[in-house]
Scaffold this motif. Structure first.
Motif, mmCIF file in Angstrom:
data_model
loop_
_atom_site.group_PDB
_atom_site.id
_atom_site.type_symbol
_atom_site.label_atom_id
_atom_site.label_comp_id
_atom_site.label_asym_id
_atom_site.label_seq_id
_atom_site.Cartn_x
_atom_site.Cartn_y
_atom_site.Cartn_z
ATOM 1 N N PRO A 1 -59.843 55.360 46.112
ATOM 2 C CA PRO A 1 -58.723 55.035 46.998
ATOM 3 C C PRO A 1 -57.394 55.192 46.258
ATOM 4 O O PRO A 1 -57.316 54.969 45.056
ATOM 5 N N GLY A 2 -56.377 55.590 47.002
ATOM 6 C CA GLY A 2 -55.055 55.739 46.417
ATOM 7 C C GLY A 2 -54.144 56.503 47.352
ATOM 8 O O GLY A 2 -54.521 56.844 48.478
ATOM 9 N N THR A 3 -52.935 56.790 46.894
ATOM 10 C CA THR A 3 -51.998 57.527 47.727
ATOM 11 C C THR A 3 -52.534 58.933 47.974
ATOM 12 O O THR A 3 -53.236 59.497 47.151
ATOM 13 N N GLY A 4 -52.199 59.449 49.130
ATOM 14 C CA GLY A 4 -52.629 60.795 49.493
ATOM 15 C C GLY A 4 -53.889 60.847 50.323
ATOM 16 O O GLY A 4 -54.158 61.846 50.979
ATOM 17 N N ILE A 5 -54.678 59.785 50.316
ATOM 18 C CA ILE A 5 -55.874 59.769 51.159
ATOM 19 C C ILE A 5 -55.407 59.699 52.611
ATOM 20 O O ILE A 5 -54.465 58.986 52.937
ATOM 21 N N GLY A 6 -56.061 60.444 53.472
ATOM 22 C CA GLY A 6 -55.668 60.433 54.869
ATOM 23 C C GLY A 6 -56.841 60.759 55.775
ATOM 24 O O GLY A 6 -57.898 61.199 55.317
ATOM 25 N N TRP A 7 -56.630 60.527 57.057
ATOM 26 C CA TRP A 7 -57.679 60.733 58.046
ATOM 27 C C TRP A 7 -57.116 61.320 59.326
ATOM 28 O O TRP A 7 -55.975 61.041 59.695
ATOM 29 N N ASP A 8 -57.931 62.094 59.987
ATOM 30 C CA ASP A 8 -57.697 62.457 61.378
ATOM 31 C C ASP A 8 -58.651 61.593 62.175
ATOM 32 O O ASP A 8 -59.866 61.621 61.941
ATOM 33 N N ILE A 9 -58.109 60.813 63.092
ATOM 34 C CA ILE A 9 -58.907 59.864 63.864
ATOM 35 C C ILE A 9 -58.740 60.194 65.342
ATOM 36 O O ILE A 9 -57.624 60.327 65.830
ATOM 37 N N ALA B 1 -55.489 61.028 69.564
ATOM 38 C CA ALA B 1 -55.658 61.495 68.189
ATOM 39 C C ALA B 1 -54.555 60.900 67.329
ATOM 40 O O ALA B 1 -53.411 60.759 67.756
ATOM 41 N N LEU B 2 -54.921 60.544 66.101
ATOM 42 C CA LEU B 2 -53.989 59.928 65.168
ATOM 43 C C LEU B 2 -54.255 60.493 63.784
ATOM 44 O O LEU B 2 -55.405 60.614 63.373
ATOM 45 N N ARG B 3 -53.201 60.861 63.093
ATOM 46 C CA ARG B 3 -53.305 61.257 61.683
ATOM 47 C C ARG B 3 -52.712 60.117 60.872
ATOM 48 O O ARG B 3 -51.579 59.704 61.105
ATOM 49 N N GLU C 1 -49.195 59.253 62.702
ATOM 50 C CA GLU C 1 -48.536 59.825 63.867
ATOM 51 C C GLU C 1 -49.569 60.251 64.883
ATOM 52 O O GLU C 1 -50.614 60.778 64.534
ATOM 53 N N SER C 2 -49.229 60.015 66.132
ATOM 54 C CA SER C 2 -49.998 60.568 67.239
ATOM 55 C C SER C 2 -48.992 61.340 68.093
ATOM 56 O O SER C 2 -47.810 61.417 67.757
#
Length: 145
Positions: free
Chosen positions: A36-44, A54-56, A73-74
């Motif tokens: 875990p840390g900065t830069g981790i992201g998801w498309d949900i 949809a949410l990023r 953001e969605s």
């Protein structure tokens, strides 16, 4: 529980992903980093009120053992989630979970205005859901839930 332990629970992104999937969301990591840390992201992607949404979401700040800030953001909304763990003693800590939601279009602005009318009820539901989430992540009873 101690602050470092609570922080580890609320920043366990693998378990958070699984929790979202169990609730019917589709979750895919943007950055498949293991730590875990900065830069981790998801498309949900999820259904809400009968419509696919949809949410990023991306981790902007990761300061172990105190704070995680995520931004998303969605189509209609901008979202900032700030999670702070405050040590009260060696064995007790407090979780402060704040969500800031901003509209990106007129339809979202109207939805948020309507939600503000029932803000007290929404605050109670939000508090209950956060308590349940922390309990699920740790599989321990959380006071007040």
């Amino acid at each position: 529980m101690p602050a470092p332990q609570l922080f580890d629970r609320v920043s366990d992104f693998n378990r958070l992903e699984q929790s979202l999937i169990q609730r019917g969301a589709s979750v895919s990591r943007i950055d498949p980093a293991k730590e875990p840390g900065t830069g981790i992201g998801w498309d949900i992607a999820f259904d809400w009120r009968g419509k696919e949404r949809a949410l990023r979401l991306e981790v902007l700040r990761f300061d172990r053992p105190e704070r995680v800030t995520m931004s998303g953001e969605s189509e209609a909304l901008e979202l900032t989630i700030d999670t702070t763990v405050i040590a009260l003693s060696q064995t007790r800590s407090r979780l402060v979970y704040e969500a800031d939601i901003r509209p990106r279009n007129m339809r979202a602005r109207l939805m948020l205005q309507t939600a503000k009318l029932g803000k007290a009820r929404l605050d109670r539901r939000f508090d209950k859901r956060i308590r349940e989430l922390v309990g699920e992540l740790g599989e321990i009873p959380v006071p007040g839930s």
